[in-house]
Scaffold this motif. Sequence first.
Motif, PDB file in Angstrom:
ATOM      1  N   MET A 425      46.180 -32.726  44.760  1.00  0.00           N
ATOM      2  CA  MET A 425      45.612 -33.974  44.246  1.00  0.00           C
ATOM      3  C   MET A 425      45.692 -35.074  45.292  1.00  0.00           C
ATOM      4  SD  MET A 425      46.754 -34.096  40.236  1.00  0.00           S
ATOM      5  CE  MET A 425      46.251 -32.781  39.114  1.00  0.00           C
ATOM      6  N   THR A 426      44.752 -35.996  45.197  1.00  0.00           N
ATOM      7  CA  THR A 426      44.635 -37.088  46.159  1.00  0.00           C
ATOM      8  C   THR A 426      44.779 -38.428  45.452  1.00  0.00           C
ATOM      9  OG1 THR A 426      42.246 -37.301  45.864  1.00  0.00           O
ATOM     10  CG2 THR A 426      43.020 -35.679  47.495  1.00  0.00           C
ATOM     11  N   ASP A 427      44.844 -39.497  46.249  1.00  0.00           N
ATOM     12  CA  ASP A 427      44.889 -40.834  45.668  1.00  0.00           C
ATOM     13  C   ASP A 427      43.641 -41.099  44.839  1.00  0.00           C
ATOM     14  OD1 ASP A 427      47.344 -41.358  46.778  1.00  0.00           O
ATOM     15  OD2 ASP A 427      46.556 -42.470  48.505  1.00  0.00           O
ATOM     16  N   ALA A 428      42.513 -40.545  45.268  1.00  0.00           N
ATOM     17  CA  ALA A 428      41.278 -40.726  44.505  1.00  0.00           C
ATOM     18  C   ALA A 428      41.390 -40.077  43.124  1.00  0.00           C
ATOM     19  CB  ALA A 428      40.095 -40.139  45.271  1.00  0.00           C
ATOM     20  N   ASP A 429      42.075 -38.922  43.045  1.00  0.00           N
ATOM     21  CA  ASP A 429      42.279 -38.274  41.747  1.00  0.00           C
ATOM     22  C   ASP A 429      43.163 -39.140  40.852  1.00  0.00           C
ATOM     23  OD1 ASP A 429      40.799 -35.991  42.488  1.00  0.00           O
ATOM     24  OD2 ASP A 429      42.562 -35.109  43.457  1.00  0.00           O
ATOM     25  N   ILE A 430      44.196 -39.734  41.424  1.00  0.00           N
ATOM     26  CA  ILE A 430      45.085 -40.613  40.650  1.00  0.00           C
ATOM     27  C   ILE A 430      44.292 -41.798  40.119  1.00  0.00           C
ATOM     28  CG2 ILE A 430      47.153 -42.051  40.743  1.00  0.00           C
ATOM     29  CD1 ILE A 430      47.613 -38.984  40.968  1.00  0.00           C
ATOM     30  N   ASP A 431      43.446 -42.370  40.954  1.00  0.00           N
ATOM     31  CA  ASP A 431      42.617 -43.495  40.521  1.00  0.00           C
ATOM     32  C   ASP A 431      41.675 -43.074  39.392  1.00  0.00           C
ATOM     33  OD1 ASP A 431      43.812 -45.144  42.390  1.00  0.00           O
ATOM     34  OD2 ASP A 431      42.235 -44.862  43.893  1.00  0.00           O
ATOM     35  N   LYS A 432      41.124 -41.872  39.496  1.00  0.00           N
ATOM     36  CA  LYS A 432      40.214 -41.383  38.461  1.00  0.00           C
ATOM     37  C   LYS A 432      40.924 -41.272  37.118  1.00  0.00           C
ATOM     38  CE  LYS A 432      37.317 -37.397  37.223  1.00  0.00           C
ATOM     39  NZ  LYS A 432      36.084 -38.123  36.866  1.00  0.00           N
ATOM     40  N   ILE A 433      42.144 -40.752  37.131  1.00  0.00           N
ATOM     41  CA  ILE A 433      42.918 -40.625  35.890  1.00  0.00           C
ATOM     42  C   ILE A 433      43.172 -42.006  35.285  1.00  0.00           C
ATOM     43  CG2 ILE A 433      45.103 -39.853  34.879  1.00  0.00           C
ATOM     44  CD1 ILE A 433      45.248 -37.870  37.331  1.00  0.00           C
ATOM     45  N   ALA A 434      43.638 -42.927  36.128  1.00  0.00           N
ATOM     46  CA  ALA A 434      43.962 -44.276  35.650  1.00  0.00           C
ATOM     47  C   ALA A 434      42.716 -44.994  35.142  1.00  0.00           C
ATOM     48  CB  ALA A 434      44.627 -45.075  36.762  1.00  0.00           C
ATOM     49  N   ASN A 435      41.610 -44.870  35.867  1.00  0.00           N
ATOM     50  CA  ASN A 435      40.376 -45.541  35.458  1.00  0.00           C
ATOM     51  C   ASN A 435      39.814 -44.959  34.165  1.00  0.00           C
ATOM     52  OD1 ASN A 435      40.488 -47.233  37.684  1.00  0.00           O
ATOM     53  ND2 ASN A 435      39.197 -45.922  38.952  1.00  0.00           N
ATOM     54  N   THR A 436      39.971 -43.641  34.001  1.00  0.00           N
ATOM     55  CA  THR A 436      39.512 -43.008  32.765  1.00  0.00           C
ATOM     56  C   THR A 436      40.321 -43.508  31.574  1.00  0.00           C
ATOM     57  OG1 THR A 436      38.771 -41.025  33.950  1.00  0.00           O
ATOM     58  CG2 THR A 436      39.183 -40.790  31.596  1.00  0.00           C
ATOM     59  N   PHE A 437      41.621 -43.628  31.753  1.00  0.00           N
ATOM     60  CA  PHE A 437      42.471 -44.158  30.685  1.00  0.00           C
ATOM     61  C   PHE A 437      42.081 -45.597  30.350  1.00  0.00           C
ATOM     62  CE2 PHE A 437      46.729 -45.966  29.376  1.00  0.00           C
ATOM     63  CZ  PHE A 437      46.758 -45.362  28.123  1.00  0.00           C
ATOM     64  N   ASP A 438      41.815 -46.380  31.379  1.00  0.00           N
ATOM     65  CA  ASP A 438      41.408 -47.774  31.174  1.00  0.00           C
ATOM     66  C   ASP A 438      40.124 -47.841  30.348  1.00  0.00           C
ATOM     67  OD1 ASP A 438      41.985 -50.696  32.322  1.00  0.00           O
ATOM     68  OD2 ASP A 438      39.819 -50.365  32.344  1.00  0.00           O
ATOM     69  N   ARG A 439      39.158 -46.979  30.675  1.00  0.00           N
ATOM     70  CA  ARG A 439      37.907 -46.976  29.927  1.00  0.00           C
ATOM     71  C   ARG A 439      38.124 -46.498  28.492  1.00  0.00           C
ATOM     72  NH1 ARG A 439      36.037 -44.969  34.823  1.00  0.00           N
ATOM     73  NH2 ARG A 439      35.922 -42.830  34.049  1.00  0.00           N
ATOM     74  N   PHE A 440      39.027 -45.543  28.316  1.00  0.00           N
ATOM     75  CA  PHE A 440      39.329 -45.093  26.951  1.00  0.00           C
ATOM     76  C   PHE A 440      39.890 -46.245  26.124  1.00  0.00           C
ATOM     77  CE2 PHE A 440      42.660 -43.713  23.979  1.00  0.00           C
ATOM     78  CZ  PHE A 440      41.869 -43.030  23.056  1.00  0.00           C
ATOM     79  N   LEU A 441      40.831 -46.972  26.691  1.00  0.00           N
ATOM     80  CA  LEU A 441      41.424 -48.095  25.954  1.00  0.00           C
ATOM     81  C   LEU A 441      40.370 -49.157  25.627  1.00  0.00           C
ATOM     82  CD1 LEU A 441      44.839 -48.607  27.798  1.00  0.00           C
ATOM     83  CD2 LEU A 441      44.361 -47.329  25.692  1.00  0.00           C
ATOM     84  N   ALA A 442      39.403 -49.325  26.500  1.00  0.00           N
ATOM     85  CA  ALA A 442      38.355 -50.322  26.267  1.00  0.00           C
ATOM     86  C   ALA A 442      37.448 -49.927  25.113  1.00  0.00           C
ATOM     87  CB  ALA A 442      37.530 -50.518  27.542  1.00  0.00           C
ATOM     88  N   THR A 443      37.346 -48.633  24.827  1.00  0.00           N
ATOM     89  CA  THR A 443      36.445 -48.154  23.770  1.00  0.00           C
ATOM     90  C   THR A 443      37.171 -47.695  22.527  1.00  0.00           C
ATOM     91  OG1 THR A 443      36.437 -45.908  24.677  1.00  0.00           O
ATOM     92  CG2 THR A 443      34.750 -47.423  25.485  1.00  0.00           C
ATOM     93  N   ALA A 444      38.510 -47.515  22.619  1.00  0.00           N
ATOM     94  CA  ALA A 444      39.269 -46.978  21.490  1.00  0.00           C
ATOM     95  C   ALA A 444      39.354 -48.003  20.369  1.00  0.00           C
ATOM     96  CB  ALA A 444      40.678 -46.594  21.942  1.00  0.00           C
ATOM     97  N   PRO A 445      39.394 -47.545  19.114  1.00  0.00           N
ATOM     98  CA  PRO A 445      39.564 -48.467  17.988  1.00  0.00           C
ATOM     99  C   PRO A 445      40.884 -49.215  18.093  1.00  0.00           C
ATOM    100  CG  PRO A 445      38.917 -46.281  17.222  1.00  0.00           C
ATOM    101  CD  PRO A 445      39.284 -46.148  18.664  1.00  0.00           C
ATOM    102  N   SER A 446      40.900 -50.450  17.679  1.00  0.00           N
ATOM    103  CA  SER A 446      42.156 -51.194  17.675  1.00  0.00           C
ATOM    104  C   SER A 446      43.037 -50.704  16.555  1.00  0.00           C
ATOM    105  CB  SER A 446      41.875 -52.692  17.494  1.00  0.00           C
ATOM    106  OG  SER A 446      41.228 -52.916  16.248  1.00  0.00           O
ATOM    107  N   GLU A 447      44.332 -51.065  16.626  1.00  0.00           N
ATOM    108  CA  GLU A 447      45.295 -50.621  15.632  1.00  0.00           C
ATOM    109  C   GLU A 447      44.828 -51.053  14.245  1.00  0.00           C
ATOM    110  OE1 GLU A 447      50.106 -50.919  14.726  1.00  0.00           O
ATOM    111  OE2 GLU A 447      49.222 -51.923  16.454  1.00  0.00           O
ATOM    112  N   GLY A 448      44.900 -50.116  13.306  1.00  0.00           N
ATOM    113  CA  GLY A 448      44.511 -50.431  11.943  1.00  0.00           C
ATOM    114  C   GLY A 448      43.089 -49.990  11.622  1.00  0.00           C
ATOM    115  N   GLU A 449      42.256 -49.793  12.657  1.00  0.00           N
ATOM    116  CA  GLU A 449      40.909 -49.308  12.406  1.00  0.00           C
ATOM    117  C   GLU A 449      40.933 -47.800  12.265  1.00  0.00           C
ATOM    118  OE1 GLU A 449      38.789 -52.652  15.263  1.00  0.00           O
ATOM    119  OE2 GLU A 449      38.100 -50.576  15.301  1.00  0.00           O
ATOM    120  N   ALA A 450      39.927 -47.249  11.666  1.00  0.00           N
ATOM    121  CA  ALA A 450      39.829 -45.795  11.538  1.00  0.00           C
ATOM    122  C   ALA A 450      39.646 -45.192  12.907  1.00  0.00           C
ATOM    123  CB  ALA A 450      38.639 -45.440  10.644  1.00  0.00           C
TER     124      ALA A 450
END
Length: 451
Positions: A425-450
């Motif tokens: 794995m490379t630094d670019a792979d680490i960035d990809k993981i972190a950026n994917t998580f960031d995008r997930f959090l941006a689209t995930a329902p907030s607490e209390g939503e279905a």
Amino acid sequence: MLHEVPGRAGAASPGAQSASLFARGQAVFPDGTTRATVERDPTPRYVLKGEGAFLVDVDGQRFLDLNNNFTTLIHGHGYAPALEAVARLLRDGTCFSNPTAHEIDLAELLVERIPAVEQIRFVNTGTEAVMFAIKAARAFTGRPCIAKIEGAYHGAYDWAEAGQGGTPSTWGSPEAPVAVPAYAGTPASVADEVVILRFNDAEGARRRIAAAADRLACILLDPMPSRGGLIPPDPDFIAAVVETARQYGILVVCDEVLNLRQSYRGASARYGIEPDLIAAGKIIGGGFPIGAIGGSSRVMSVFDGSAGRAKVAQGGTFSANPVSMVAGRVSMEDMTEMAFTRLETMGDRLRTSLTAAIERHDARYVISGVASLFRIHPKQTLPRDYREAHATADEAASMKAMSRFFRDEGIILPAGAAACLSTPMTDADIDKIANTFDRFLATAPSEGEAR
């Protein structure tokens, strides 16, 4: 996003080839596969090949692999030096009833590297390693029972399985955790011979070990149980377990089948534990089946049959087979202190980036793990033990949604187990993981939503 391999017939229909194979598998396997740990959503992903940090499925999709066969492949897929060494070996034979020099080579490497290991025996799986470590402790002490950590996974030996899968309705009170059986029909006597300790509960550990001391052969200790949450051990808890064990002549067995990858000298050394026995596996086989029991010469003497029948007769048709020995030696030689340091540095950077994303989105998640290991918990605060880490139905649904999101972005993220990094794995792979998580959090329902 998903990367498709040019020329694959199934590339236009992701999952179609896997679904077809799963249909075939259901005709010959009780649940369609031969491993209970295979994730399916809704069907398993069948693999065509691995390439370093990536794997390619039969539908031509390419994924960054954070599972690595449940943390086994520390060098990722198709590690060339190990494969080349094995290819040279294969012409000479794959297994013998006689010993070979290859088993001595790997044993010498592990004995030199792991402080608690003076002598070693090879088996074929982590389950066998734990099983024979328990048998060795019983033979050495003359006592039948064991203590173990609630929620910790140690393979498929009846006593080691007890208490690994409890739920709020079965695990009992905090003061007296129940040795919940792992499968229907488990003999009732197994529960009578296993004492369950809550992780990071120092006083509870002292009390429960002392109460059963005259029956306990060993305490089976995973320094950071993966299925228990991959939670850091409290130094006071470790001290309580080890000191009480020493007080009553109980052996300490550290299961490092997974956690040996925490450092060059393993997890016990990382946390200042001096166990009597260590169970190892996974990374020491270089991608081939392996397990090992190591420890002090005094305790390992129970395997010595040179003057007659050993107290513990340990064999196995494929134990110390030259393929695993050679691949393991090459892979472990290349896992230098510098290689471990690099993986840990990448792991630190990833955990920091994941935590920063959580803070940016004010999300209800927390990160655990060390070195090349990490877990994402849908919790407000870091759990301290298995009970706190246990996922509610909503939390499990959140993790399932996260795994799907990562899958659609071309990353395999285990839903309920430790994720891990590998040396390609490379630094670019680490960035990809972190950026994917960031995008997930941006689209995930907030607490209390279905979810």
